[in-house]
Scaffold this motif. Structure first.
Motif, PDB file in Angstrom:
ATOM      1  N   CYS B  52      24.342   7.808  38.098  1.00  0.00           N
ATOM      2  CA  CYS B  52      25.128   7.575  38.775  1.00  0.00           C
ATOM      3  C   CYS B  52      26.459   7.162  37.919  1.00  0.00           C
ATOM      4  N   CYS B  59      23.091   3.850  37.346  1.00  0.00           N
ATOM      5  CA  CYS B  59      21.657   3.830  37.755  1.00  0.00           C
ATOM      6  C   CYS B  59      21.056   5.448  37.493  1.00  0.00           C
ATOM      7  N   GLY B  61      18.971   8.441  39.018  1.00  0.00           N
ATOM      8  CA  GLY B  61      18.661   8.962  40.350  1.00  0.00           C
ATOM      9  C   GLY B  61      18.368  10.194  40.543  1.00  0.00           C
ATOM     10  N   TRP B  62      18.300  10.992  41.574  1.00  0.00           N
ATOM     11  CA  TRP B  62      17.915  12.451  41.810  1.00  0.00           C
ATOM     12  C   TRP B  62      18.811  12.844  43.033  1.00  0.00           C
ATOM     13  N   VAL B  75      19.328   9.921  45.444  1.00  0.00           N
ATOM     14  CA  VAL B  75      18.216   8.556  45.690  1.00  0.00           C
ATOM     15  C   VAL B  75      18.032   8.271  44.233  1.00  0.00           C
ATOM     16  N   GLY B  76      17.650   6.860  44.284  1.00  0.00           N
ATOM     17  CA  GLY B  76      17.210   6.402  42.833  1.00  0.00           C
ATOM     18  C   GLY B  76      15.944   6.834  42.316  1.00  0.00           C
ATOM     19  N   ASN B  77      15.763   6.943  41.232  1.00  0.00           N
ATOM     20  CA  ASN B  77      14.774   7.296  40.307  1.00  0.00           C
ATOM     21  C   ASN B  77      13.791   5.982  40.113  1.00  0.00           C
ATOM     22  N   SER B  83      17.556   0.726  38.638  1.00  0.00           N
ATOM     23  CA  SER B  83      17.798   0.897  39.884  1.00  0.00           C
ATOM     24  C   SER B  83      16.302   0.714  40.651  1.00  0.00           C
ATOM     25  N   GLY B  85      14.507   2.953  41.762  1.00  0.00           N
ATOM     26  CA  GLY B  85      14.269   3.889  42.808  1.00  0.00           C
ATOM     27  C   GLY B  85      15.198   3.454  43.926  1.00  0.00           C
ATOM     28  N   LEU B  87      19.037   3.059  44.960  1.00  0.00           N
ATOM     29  CA  LEU B  87      20.559   2.967  44.619  1.00  0.00           C
ATOM     30  C   LEU B  87      21.386   1.883  45.507  1.00  0.00           C
ATOM     31  N   THR B  92      24.274   5.550  46.821  1.00  0.00           N
ATOM     32  CA  THR B  92      23.746   6.264  47.951  1.00  0.00           C
ATOM     33  C   THR B  92      24.828   7.119  48.501  1.00  0.00           C
TER      34      THR B  92
END
Lengths: 177, 754
Positions: B52, B59, B61-62, B75-77, B83, B85, B87, B92
């Motif tokens: 991010c 953070c 994420g995906w 979405v967070g990892n 994060s 998982g 965010l 977000t």
């Protein structure tokens, strides 16, 4: 099966992550939302009390919205999830008027929309988007009929309140102090 | 050489002061992405790793894209320690950066027709030609050093490196002098090391967390917010010191409503109690610290009774909270905070916090501060850097011994027409930063900009600074680009990848590509032995036993720790200071003529009729850069001015009434702000979130390009900052000495009538 949510107001920071996560997860148009934050402040400086509440449809047991729907578009689904069948909704707005929590809105595509507890995720064994994103872990989702579920245990252990209990709707969103 | 005698801010004339409240735009362009379509399940979507860029917490994420290559969500990892998982709202809603229809779309070049300046859309080649010509001209006349780079975020290093390859190391970032340089300096002076990011605070194991003006929950330092929430679950103690009843204060065991600017008095009084009541960690102090006896003698005068008169916090509460901290020690953290450039003695205030942590024995201890570990990524081999004749070091390090990075305002001063020193700035590059909001002294910056031969802005959005640039380059958003690998310090070393989920929208380009193309055109081929940044990253990753393809699968990869996380019992430990000890008395400061122990000095009080301006954060925005993001703007599209009911009575204010603010120098806010009457703020201060009051509105080929959802909404505190106090050790700019008075009538209208 009786789905419910417990939200710990002693942890919520009112960041609205639940709101934006719901919007992206459920394609809620910009300018509308299925959940929202309420800030409650009382007292006088420096003796002040403050908490935030992440609010949404209470998925009530006694549902004025379903009762007032003339077409049956509003209905109670598996686990007590209150939903709207978009194709059957004529947009009359009776449910919006009858909801004491103001939890429903007119979708610009011509139907009434609201929180679904992200049932498309729940079916896959996931938490609703708002619960799964919360950076304070203040939201819990689960089955109240299962005495071993986290939410059942939390509600047994912790003092809690619901919104507008006087409306007699038996809300299924519980706030933990 | 500039063909413009005066660099007009390219805008529609007259609108900047009109103060018209614009309706939030519900643009149809945005609506298109949210149609009532059949929902796809997560396994029908493609996941691409990202980091991010909505804030510095970065953070991992995906990014989820659908089969039509449309970004659906971020979405967070789960494997990411920043994060876990989850965010924050900004992460977000980060996809709004990509979808924002107000983005910069094409390279722009300033042109003048019939005396009216405007931007013209040009090709990348044309834009590069203009930039290169100007760079060469400045080089010929003044030297390469005379082009200064101001940068932020992950785009920054691409340009910093390119400029260093070329021969300029004149650079600065607001994230330093306006943010955490003073904090880093305070820790370096005490422990021989800074804290970096994320701060190695062991909140997950602590029993007592002390927040000094540190508003977790309003700042969303994601990992720490999560850890604090778990501390609440464990029924740990949180002590919050803040003049405002912040969200953190509401979640605290103890809130100490301090009079603004007196934090150092409280810290010294706490130290007094902990020493005089023998509550300090005697073994730890004897083994690891230097100067305890001097500290003890020094704090005798700082009694809680004295501090009560300064801070307005009852002495009893000071005793009580000091004992609570000591009771939890060493599982106690006086959190260092982040934006610490407040009053101009900020290195000293941070030192007082660092000293308190030391006597409580929390540094290097479980539940206090852990020793972070990261993995070193080797740099791609390149020829040695040319040696500039001077750099940011020459400008600032003579004045401030601990200025370990360029000081923005001092570089700006070198760009002023009246500057006649040896470090003249004649070109300014602004990369992913908007100095008109990020740096104090707006008028000075504007004056410096007018004195430049060339100004470049690289951004994703038409922020204020783009209106002053000669060339504007549209950068791709973080979801569309590769950047450097995130190498982060945490409990376990780890690396994370940002990979483009989609192609850059419009004619925007990734920062690495822009910097490399410029470099190639400047003849720097030898420094760019790679064509695609992916090659460069893959080479780096292979040196540490992984690869782009592995990281594309996992997003975040952890490595085993090689060093202990905490001090072992009775371990002899050499701190990187002159004495090898934690320096309670700083030997460097002694030598350099700074206070070797923190001394309380009173700060300016508000003049009669004025209130202290406290600025802060909202959890859903990262200052000005997210205000136009459609998703985040939807969460909060205008700020409120917090006013105590007593103050509201004096000014006859009502909730949601629009007011303007004026500082003692006569500067009036461009726009109004709505009032929020609340007990959450003291009677001697007002509060508002930073970053609003956007003035970015530019004209491109006769059409308006603006941040339509952010323009004119609320007040920018940066406009009103004055009385800036410079931290002598670092050059950090103390920005909390500003005062304002409330105007209930539109001062701009009045000016027109008279």
């Amino acid at each position: 099966m009786r789905y419910a949510m417990a939200i710990e107001v002693n942890k919520c920071v009112g960041c609205a992550d639940c709101v934006v996560a719901c919007q992206t997860e459920n394609n809620v148009p910009i300018g509308y939302s299925r959940d929202w934050i309420v800030e409650r402040v009382s007292g006088t400086y420096p003796d002040i009390f403050l908490h935030f509440e992440s609010q949404r449809c209470n998925h009530c047991e006694d549902t004025p919205c379903v009762r007032t729907c003339p077409t049956g578009a509003s209905f109670i689904d598996v686990g007590g999830i209150v939903k709207v069948t978009h194709d059957e909704c004529i947009g009359c707005g009776a449910c919006i008027e009858s909801c004491p929590y103001d939890a429903r809105y007119f979708h610009p595509d011509g139907y009434v929309d609201k929180c679904t507890f992200c049932d498309h995720r729940v079916k896959e064994g996931m938490d609703p988007a708002c619960v799964s994103v919360c950076p304070t872990y203040c939201m819990h989702f689960g089955d109240l009929d299962d005495p071993d579920s986290d939410i059942s245990k939390l509600l047994k252990k912790r003092e809690n309140f619901t919104l507008l209990p006087e409306a007699g709707t038996a809300p299924q969103i519980f706030y933990l102090k | 050489m500039s063909k413009f005698n005066r660099r007009d801010f390219i805008k529609i004339s007259g609108t900047a002061t009109a103060g018209v409240a614009l309706t939030p735009a519900l643009s149809s362009g945005i609506g298109q992405i949210f149609q009532n379509e059949k929902k796809l399940t997560d396994d029908q979507l493609t996941k691409t790793p990202t980091i991010c860029e909505v804030c510095f917490w970065n953070c991992a994420g995906w990014t989820y894209t659908d089969p039509d290559n449309k970004i659906i969500k971020v979405v967070g990892n789960d494997k990411d320690p920043h994060s876990n998982g989850r965010l924050c709202p900004r992460g977000t809603g980060g996809l709004g950066m990509y979808y924002d229809e107000n983005r910069l779309k094409k390279p722009l070049v300033r042109v003048e027709e019939n005396g009216v300046q405007s931007f013209k859309e040009v090709s990348w080649d044309e834009a590069f030609d203009v930039i290169v010509d100007n760079m060469k001209a400045i080089d010929e006349k003044y030297g390469k050093e005379s082009i200064a780079l101001f940068y932020h975020g992950k785009t920054g290093p691409h340009f910093k490196h390119m400029m260093q390859y070329w021969g300029s190391d004149t650079n600065a970032k607001p994230a330093s002098a306006q943010c955490l340089i003073t904090r880093e300096a305070g820790y370096i002076a005490t422990y021989g090391t800074g804290l970096a990011s994320p701060e190695p605070t062991d909140i997950n194991n602590t029993e007592c967390l002390v927040l000094i003006g540190n508003h977790f929950g309003e700042n969303m330092h994601n990992g720490h917010v999560q850890e604090i929430s778990k501390l609440i679950d464990r029924k740990g103690t949180i002590i919050t010191v803040d003049p405002r009843f912040s969200t953190a204060a509401a979640h605290s065991t103890h809130w100490l409503p301090i009079k603004p600017s007196t934090d150092l008095a409280l810290l010294l009084a706490w130290t007094n109690v902990i020493i005089n009541e023998n509550l300090y960690d005697k073994e730890y102090v004897a083994r690891y610290t230097y100067g305890f006896d001097e500290l003890k003698a020094h704090v005798q005068k700082y009694t809680p009774e004295w501090a009560q008169t300064v801070t307005t916090i009852p002495a009893g509460d000071i005793y009580k909270t000091a004992r609570v901290m000591a009771n939890a020690a060493p599982k106690v953290i006086i959190h260092p905070g982040r934006h610490t450039a407040w009053y101009g003695d900020d290195t000293q205030r941070t030192r007082a916090m660092a000293i308190l942590n030391a006597i409580l024995g929390s540094w290097g201890r479980k539940g206090g501060f852990y020793f972070p570990e990261n993995i070193k990524l080797p740099n791609h081999p390149h020829p040695p850097l040319p040696k500039p004749k001077w750099s940011w070091r020459d400008i600032s390090q003579g004045k401030h011994k601990l200025a370990f990075a360029g000081i923005t305002n001092e570089i700006v001063d070198c760009a002023l027409p009246e500057y006649d020193g040896p470090y003249k700035i004649k070109g300014m590059f602004f990369v992913a930063t908007n100095p008109l909001q990020a740096i104090p002294k707006e008028d000075t910056i504007k004056k410096a900009i007018q004195n430049q031969d060339f100004v470049l802005a690289v951004d994703t959005m038409p922020s204020e600074i783009t209106g002053y640039a000669d060339v504007v380059l549209p950068e791709a958003t973080f979801l569309e680009r590769l950047d450097d690998i995130r190498v982060s310090q945490n409990k376990s070393p780890n690396v994370a990848l940002r990979y483009p989920a989609v192609k850059p929208k419009y004619d925007s380009k990734p920062g690495w590509w822009i910097a490399r193309e410029l470099g190639i055109r400047l003849g720097l081929h030898d420094y760019y032995h790679w064509e695609e940044f992916e090659e460069y990253l893959d080479w780096q990753l292979k040196q540490i036993g992984t690869s782009i393809s592995e990281l594309k699968e996992v997003g975040v990869k952890h490595f085993d720790r090689k060093t202990p996380m905490y001090l072992n019992e009775n371990e002899e430990y050499w701190f990187n200071t002159n004495t090898g000890k934690i320096e309670l008395v700083s030997t460097d400061f002694q030598e350099w003529g700074y206070d070797p122990l923190p001394v309380y000095k009173a700060h300016d009080e508000a003049p009669a009729g004025y209130l202290r301006l406290i600025y802060g954060r909202l959890p859903m925005h990262t200052f000005g850069r997210t205000l136009n993001n459609p998703n985040l703007n939807d969460l909060k599209n205008e700020p409120k001015l917090w006013v105590n009911p007593k103050v509201a009575k004096i000014y006859y204010l009502e909730n949601n009434q629009e007011v303007w603010l004026q500082n003692p120098e006569g500067k009036v806010s461009s726009f109004p702000i709505k009032v929020r009457i609340t007990e959450r703020i003291r009677h001697d201060s007002v509060f508002m979130p930073h970053g609003f009051g956007n003035k970015g509105r530019i004209k491109v080929d006769g059409k308006i390009l603006e941040m339509s959802r952010a323009y004119g909404r609320g007040i920018s505190d940066a406009e009103l900052l004055h009385n800036i106090k410079i931290d002598p050790e670092t050059g950090g700019t103390g920005m909390r000495n500003s005062f304002v008075t409330i105007l209930t009538e539109n001062p701009h209208t009045k000016a027109v009538e008279s």
